[in-house]
Design a protein around this motif. Structure first.
Motif, PDB file in Angstrom:
ATOM      1  N   ALA A 138     -16.677   8.312   1.318  1.00  0.00           N
ATOM      2  CA  ALA A 138     -16.951   7.388   1.686  1.00  0.00           C
ATOM      3  C   ALA A 138     -15.487   6.368   1.354  1.00  0.00           C
ATOM      4  O   ALA A 138     -15.305   5.905   2.481  1.00  0.00           O
ATOM      5  CB  ALA A 138     -17.091   6.002   0.374  1.00  0.00           C
ATOM      6  N   ILE A 139     -14.591   7.837   1.069  1.00  0.00           N
ATOM      7  CA  ILE A 139     -12.807   6.929   1.423  1.00  0.00           C
ATOM      8  C   ILE A 139     -12.396   7.729   2.843  1.00  0.00           C
ATOM      9  O   ILE A 139     -12.140   6.804   3.610  1.00  0.00           O
ATOM     10  CB  ILE A 139     -12.028   7.725   0.385  1.00  0.00           C
ATOM     11  N   ASP A 140     -13.484   8.685   2.977  1.00  0.00           N
ATOM     12  CA  ASP A 140     -12.932   8.854   4.802  1.00  0.00           C
ATOM     13  C   ASP A 140     -13.267   8.297   5.511  1.00  0.00           C
ATOM     14  O   ASP A 140     -12.700   7.964   6.712  1.00  0.00           O
ATOM     15  CB  ASP A 140     -13.279  10.744   4.578  1.00  0.00           C
ATOM     16  N   GLU A 141     -14.999   7.831   4.882  1.00  0.00           N
ATOM     17  CA  GLU A 141     -15.339   6.279   5.996  1.00  0.00           C
ATOM     18  C   GLU A 141     -14.500   5.196   6.116  1.00  0.00           C
ATOM     19  O   GLU A 141     -14.096   4.522   7.480  1.00  0.00           O
ATOM     20  CB  GLU A 141     -16.688   6.192   5.105  1.00  0.00           C
ATOM     21  N   ALA A 142     -13.478   5.034   5.240  1.00  0.00           N
ATOM     22  CA  ALA A 142     -12.982   3.945   5.236  1.00  0.00           C
ATOM     23  C   ALA A 142     -11.602   3.937   5.756  1.00  0.00           C
ATOM     24  O   ALA A 142     -11.488   3.121   6.210  1.00  0.00           O
ATOM     25  CB  ALA A 142     -12.882   3.634   3.502  1.00  0.00           C
ATOM     26  N   TYR A 143     -11.165   5.186   5.576  1.00  0.00           N
ATOM     27  CA  TYR A 143      -9.627   5.323   6.482  1.00  0.00           C
ATOM     28  C   TYR A 143     -10.057   5.635   8.163  1.00  0.00           C
ATOM     29  O   TYR A 143      -9.161   4.891   8.400  1.00  0.00           O
ATOM     30  CB  TYR A 143      -9.661   6.758   6.138  1.00  0.00           C
ATOM     31  N   ALA A 144     -11.036   5.853   8.313  1.00  0.00           N
ATOM     32  CA  ALA A 144     -11.557   5.854   9.658  1.00  0.00           C
ATOM     33  C   ALA A 144     -11.492   4.556  10.022  1.00  0.00           C
ATOM     34  O   ALA A 144     -11.665   4.536  11.755  1.00  0.00           O
ATOM     35  CB  ALA A 144     -12.864   6.350  10.059  1.00  0.00           C
ATOM     36  N   ALA A 145     -12.414   3.317   9.653  1.00  0.00           N
ATOM     37  CA  ALA A 145     -12.098   2.035   9.736  1.00  0.00           C
ATOM     38  C   ALA A 145     -11.533   1.294   9.738  1.00  0.00           C
ATOM     39  O   ALA A 145     -11.204   0.208   9.375  1.00  0.00           O
ATOM     40  CB  ALA A 145     -13.298   1.620   8.886  1.00  0.00           C
ATOM     41  N   GLY A 146      -9.874   2.087   9.417  1.00  0.00           N
ATOM     42  CA  GLY A 146      -8.852   1.015   9.003  1.00  0.00           C
ATOM     43  C   GLY A 146      -8.949   0.444   7.786  1.00  0.00           C
ATOM     44  O   GLY A 146      -7.504  -0.450   7.719  1.00  0.00           O
ATOM     45  N   LEU A 147      -9.504   0.625   6.302  1.00  0.00           N
ATOM     46  CA  LEU A 147      -9.551   0.368   5.711  1.00  0.00           C
ATOM     47  C   LEU A 147      -8.533   0.708   4.693  1.00  0.00           C
ATOM     48  O   LEU A 147      -7.858  -0.004   3.555  1.00  0.00           O
ATOM     49  CB  LEU A 147     -11.398   0.091   4.972  1.00  0.00           C
ATOM     50  N   LEU A 148      -7.997   1.923   4.712  1.00  0.00           N
ATOM     51  CA  LEU A 148      -7.510   2.640   3.570  1.00  0.00           C
ATOM     52  C   LEU A 148      -6.374   2.810   5.103  1.00  0.00           C
ATOM     53  O   LEU A 148      -6.168   3.454   6.209  1.00  0.00           O
ATOM     54  CB  LEU A 148      -8.089   3.632   3.051  1.00  0.00           C
ATOM     55  N   GLY A 149      -5.199   3.403   4.152  1.00  0.00           N
ATOM     56  CA  GLY A 149      -4.176   4.565   4.979  1.00  0.00           C
ATOM     57  C   GLY A 149      -3.243   3.502   5.096  1.00  0.00           C
ATOM     58  O   GLY A 149      -3.094   2.573   4.911  1.00  0.00           O
ATOM     59  N   LYS A 150      -2.291   3.890   6.587  1.00  0.00           N
ATOM     60  CA  LYS A 150      -1.343   2.903   7.232  1.00  0.00           C
ATOM     61  C   LYS A 150      -1.960   1.479   7.703  1.00  0.00           C
ATOM     62  O   LYS A 150      -2.669   1.319   8.233  1.00  0.00           O
ATOM     63  CB  LYS A 150      -0.492   3.801   8.201  1.00  0.00           C
ATOM     64  N   ASN A 151      -0.992   0.326   7.394  1.00  0.00           N
ATOM     65  CA  ASN A 151      -1.100  -0.601   8.237  1.00  0.00           C
ATOM     66  C   ASN A 151      -3.028  -1.010   7.934  1.00  0.00           C
ATOM     67  O   ASN A 151      -3.648  -1.730   8.608  1.00  0.00           O
ATOM     68  CB  ASN A 151      -0.986  -0.507   9.282  1.00  0.00           C
ATOM     69  N   ILE A 152      -3.217  -1.087   6.652  1.00  0.00           N
ATOM     70  CA  ILE A 152      -4.747  -1.613   6.724  1.00  0.00           C
ATOM     71  C   ILE A 152      -5.069  -3.499   6.826  1.00  0.00           C
ATOM     72  O   ILE A 152      -4.242  -4.121   7.096  1.00  0.00           O
ATOM     73  CB  ILE A 152      -5.011  -1.579   5.306  1.00  0.00           C
ATOM     74  N   LEU A 153      -6.370  -2.933   7.989  1.00  0.00           N
ATOM     75  CA  LEU A 153      -6.654  -3.912   8.837  1.00  0.00           C
ATOM     76  C   LEU A 153      -5.282  -4.929   9.446  1.00  0.00           C
ATOM     77  O   LEU A 153      -5.785  -5.910   9.435  1.00  0.00           O
ATOM     78  CB  LEU A 153      -7.195  -5.031   7.531  1.00  0.00           C
ATOM     79  N   GLY A 154      -4.551  -3.682   9.708  1.00  0.00           N
ATOM     80  CA  GLY A 154      -3.450  -4.354  10.463  1.00  0.00           C
ATOM     81  C   GLY A 154      -2.509  -5.646   9.537  1.00  0.00           C
ATOM     82  O   GLY A 154      -1.812  -6.076  10.281  1.00  0.00           O
ATOM     83  N   SER A 155      -3.005  -5.218   8.618  1.00  0.00           N
ATOM     84  CA  SER A 155      -1.728  -6.700   7.531  1.00  0.00           C
ATOM     85  C   SER A 155      -0.691  -6.407   7.451  1.00  0.00           C
ATOM     86  O   SER A 155       0.342  -7.186   6.566  1.00  0.00           O
ATOM     87  CB  SER A 155      -2.386  -6.388   6.478  1.00  0.00           C
ATOM     88  N   GLY A 156      -0.608  -4.867   7.463  1.00  0.00           N
ATOM     89  CA  GLY A 156       1.186  -4.199   7.125  1.00  0.00           C
ATOM     90  C   GLY A 156       1.109  -3.085   5.390  1.00  0.00           C
ATOM     91  O   GLY A 156       2.198  -2.683   5.668  1.00  0.00           O
ATOM     92  N   TYR A 157      -0.629  -3.330   5.013  1.00  0.00           N
ATOM     93  CA  TYR A 157      -0.188  -3.240   3.457  1.00  0.00           C
ATOM     94  C   TYR A 157      -0.642  -2.070   3.797  1.00  0.00           C
ATOM     95  O   TYR A 157      -1.574  -1.505   4.931  1.00  0.00           O
ATOM     96  CB  TYR A 157      -1.137  -3.970   2.356  1.00  0.00           C
ATOM     97  N   ASP A 158       0.206  -0.962   2.885  1.00  0.00           N
ATOM     98  CA  ASP A 158      -0.946   1.045   3.281  1.00  0.00           C
ATOM     99  C   ASP A 158      -0.737   1.109   1.995  1.00  0.00           C
ATOM    100  O   ASP A 158      -0.218   1.151   0.620  1.00  0.00           O
ATOM    101  CB  ASP A 158       1.675   1.582   3.041  1.00  0.00           C
ATOM    102  N   LEU A 159      -1.643   1.640   2.021  1.00  0.00           N
ATOM    103  CA  LEU A 159      -2.408   2.506   0.745  1.00  0.00           C
ATOM    104  C   LEU A 159      -3.025   4.243   0.870  1.00  0.00           C
ATOM    105  O   LEU A 159      -4.110   3.891   1.676  1.00  0.00           O
ATOM    106  CB  LEU A 159      -3.475   1.450   0.449  1.00  0.00           C
TER     107      LEU A 159
END
Ligand SMILES: Cc1cc2nc3c(=O)[nH]c(=O)nc-3n(C[C@H](O)[C@H](O)[C@H](O)COP(=O)(O)O)c2cc1C
Ligand code: SF4
Ligand code: FES
Lengths: 436, 213
Positions: A138-159
């Motif tokens: 699920a985490i892998d899937e979330a990364y692939a969808a831009g929900l985790l990692g750099k610049n989450i959903l274009g917000s500038g927040y990284d996690l």
């Protein structure tokens, strides 16, 4: 309670509930998006504080208040997700991760944003194999969808979210034991203060939250603190997961407001559906074994943060109830519970290491028919002299041993005395020579 | 479990023997470094990877892990000895982890454990002579809605009855789980780049996870 609409478990049983698509189709990640795009960290903390969300990991400490302890000018924050779930008989975190991993991830994003964390470690007990694979995928899937990692959903927040697998030690569920374990050391709990919020993992300000605590966050954001406060009572607000197991007709993890009684949890149609073969309830450990025990005459106890204290319990704990029926020898229960703490004590505090093991030896000889009548006073005395509460140990593990053991001896003293009185003459000597 | 030591006897450490950790294993361990502030924090992941690769973590392997993590070998053993999951002598092909906690015991866990011991002819912490099974007990596996339960390697078996034990242990696929796996903590695979985390064959770059720059 029949008309209660589950929130935390709303996706359980839905086809494909583990997948991002289904989670999103059912409204998932809207709260996370709102948080990272439209809210400040302080907005989130305020909302969670207002909701009065209390930690679901056992201690019941308000999450928003804990986040508020993070030092103001800090450079970094680390978030640890406590998925160690090892308190018998607790399995609600497992159910959440197994059926709805994205709900947990969404909670992590919200808590991460609120605490300004850029890394979250999910500390998961190693025995959660399937759950590890499910969460990691699920985490892998979330990364692939831009929900985790750099610049989450274009917000500038990284996690970044990393699963850290444990290796078989109950004490690593204690928040500072967990931190030491991530650091690659023995899971020895630390002396507090400093609390993790000030000096935690890698000596950085750290927040440790339980999986279920985090799973509440998307709903608080989406529906608001007032909705949350409308469920349960002011000091025990919001949806709560309860486990019920043992010889009941329908063991499982159920969601309800904290106005539910222990009796309803065991007997209710929407819950445990009564005892197997209709046997009477002899005892219940309603909050995980660590919180203590109630008898079959005390089932009116409310499963909230306050009422358990009126029944000689330490607290609500993990709200996981194991029921004991009247066919069970209380001596076996005493020994089983005592063994758990004896073997899981990490051993760094003398009182806890020796005390838990002493109680296990006493409980063993009682079970084997070699008890002495003075053992009952002795075990109570040992139980009262080893915990963190009297200031003799570093973490709460021995307090968690005191409550069930003292509880059993106090509430079932008559039965224990009777067993000891009816022991086979001469057996004591024979057994003691082996046990001691 | 923690301070009580279980039998960890293992053949004497031969410092001159060839290395036991391949470059791929070392590389996989190093792939965890970017996740943490210290190299030592990669110790539990390293132990998982090594145990999956070699079946256990020998003295020699510990010394080599220490080398990769830049810590003293005694630190590796110190940590490792705290956790019940790691073996420093060879274990069987499959490890049975039977739950011994309260709910499972109330619902027949002791009988199940006895049946396993009897069927395999071994006690706890022992391995069958053919190297097939090792047996341990653990506290609550957080599966008490399905008590009594036990793990065979990764597979959780639910509501096990003593009478089912012979058939269960005879089944060849009793340790297989039927969900997509993540290989993150597994031995490095030939076909995969070290450190790749996904079961579906995607590399890290494709799924954008696991290893930060
Ligand atoms: C011996 C011991 C074991 C614990 N085990 C767990 C655990 O497995 N999971 C958990 O969430 N909290 C556990 N806790 C409680 C944690 O220390 C901590 O209070 C909790 O993770 C905080 O999260 P929360 O505020 O969201 O509840 C344990 C505490 C003690 C003393
Ligand atoms: S109280 Fe017990 S478990 Fe906690 S740190 Fe001390 S010895 Fe370890
Ligand atoms: S008591 Fe066996 S899984 Fe919980």
């Amino acid at each position: 309670m029949a008309d209660y609409e589950p929130v935390l478990l709303r996706n359980v049983g839905v086809d494909g509930s583990r997948t991002l698509d289904v989670y999103r189709a059912r409204g998932g990640y809207k709260a996370a998006e709102k948080v990272v795009k439209d809210m400040t960290a302080d907005d989130v903390i305020d909302e969670v504080k207002r909701a009065g969300l209390r930690g679901r990991g056992g201690a019941g400490f308000p999450a928003g208040v804990k986040w508020g302890f993070l030092p103001k000018g800090r450079k970094r924050t680390l978030l640890c997700v406590n998925a160690d779930e090892s308190e018998p008989p607790t399995f609600c975190n497992r159910v959440l991760m197994e059926h709805d991993p994205h709900q947990v991830i969404e909670g992590i994003i919200i808590a991460g944003y609120a605490t300004r964390a850029q890394i979250a470690y999910v500390y998961m007990r190693v025995e959660f194999h399937e759950q590890f694979h499910i969460m990691q995928n699920a985490i892998d899937e979330a990364y692939a969808a831009g929900l985790l990692g750099k610049n989450i959903l274009g917000s500038g927040y990284d996690l970044e979210v990393y699963v850290h697998r444990g290796a078989g030690a109950y004490v690593c569920g204690e928040e500072t034991g967990l931190i030491e374990s991530i650091e690659g050391k023995r899971g020895y709990p630390r002396i507090k203060p400093p609390f993790p919020a000030v000096e935690g993992l890698f000596r950085m300000p750290t927040v440790v939250n339980n999986v279920e605590t985090l799973a509440n966050l998307p709903h608080i954001i989406e529906r608001g603190a007032d909705w949350f406060l409308g469920i349960g009572t002011p000091s025990s607000a919001g949806p709560k997961l309860f486990c019920v197991c043992g010889p009941v007709n329908r063991p499982g993890c159920y969601e309800a407001p904290m106005t539910i009684t222990c009796e309803e949890l065991i007997m209710g149609d929407a819950f445990g559906r009564g005892m197997t073969d209709n046997l009477p309830v002899k005892a219940v450990f309603p909050g995980g074994t660590s919180m203590g025990v109630i008898t079959g005459d005390e089932l009116q106890m409310k499963m909230d943060f306050d009422d358990p204290r009126n029944f000689g319990m330490l607290g609500l704990g993990t709200a996981a109830a194991v029921v004991v029926n009247n066919k069970t020898d209380i001596r076996a229960v005493l020994r089983n519970v005592a063994r758990f703490y004896a073997l899981e004590s990490c051993g760094q505090c003398t009182q806890c290491r020796e005390g838990t093991n002493w109680m296990y030896r006493i409980a063993s000889r009682i079970e084997h028919g070699a008890g002495r009548i003075e053992d009952l006073d002795l075990i109570e005395e040992v139980a009262g002299r080893m915990g963190m509460m009297p200031g003799l140990s570093i973490c709460g593990l021995p307090d968690g041993a005191t409550f069930p053991i003292q509880g059993i001896v106090r509430k079932f003293r008559g039965e224990l005395e009777e067993h000891i009185a009816n022991q086979e003459p001469g057996k004591a000597e024979a057994v003691l020579s082996v046990l001691n | 479990m923690a301070w009580q030591t279980i039998n960890r006897n293992e053949p004497v450490f031969d410092a001159d023997a060839p290395p036991v950790l391949s470059e791929a294993v070392r590389e996989k361990i190093r792939s965890f470094f970017p996740r943490y502030d210290t190299k030592r924090a990669a110790l539990l992941p390293a132990l998982h990877v090594v145990q999956d690769t070699l079946g256990h973590v020998s003295w020699k392997a510990m010394a080599e892990i220490a080398e990769v993590l830049d810590i003293h070998p005694s630190d590796v053993f110190d940590t490792m000895s705290f956790y019940t999951h790691f073996w420093n002598h060879p274990k069987g092909e499959k490890t049975i982890t039977a739950c011994r906690s309260i709910t499972c015991e109330l619902l027949g866990g002791r009988e199940v454990l006895d049946a396993i011991k009897k069927h395999l002819g071994i006690d706890e912490h022992e391995t069958t002579p053919d190297g097939k099974y090792s047996l341990v007990t653990e506290e609550c596996l957080a599966g008490c809605d399905h008590s009594p339960c036990m793990l065979i390697n990764e597979k959780l078996h639910k509501r096990v009855r003593a009478a089912d034990v012979p058939a269960l242990l005879a089944a060849a696929d009793n340790d297989k789980i039927d969900i997509p796996r993540s290989t993150l903590f597994d031995a490095p695979q030939e076909s995969q780049r070290a450190g790749s985390g996904s079961a579906d064959g995607k590399t890290d770059d494709q799924v954008g996870t696991n290893v930060a720059e």
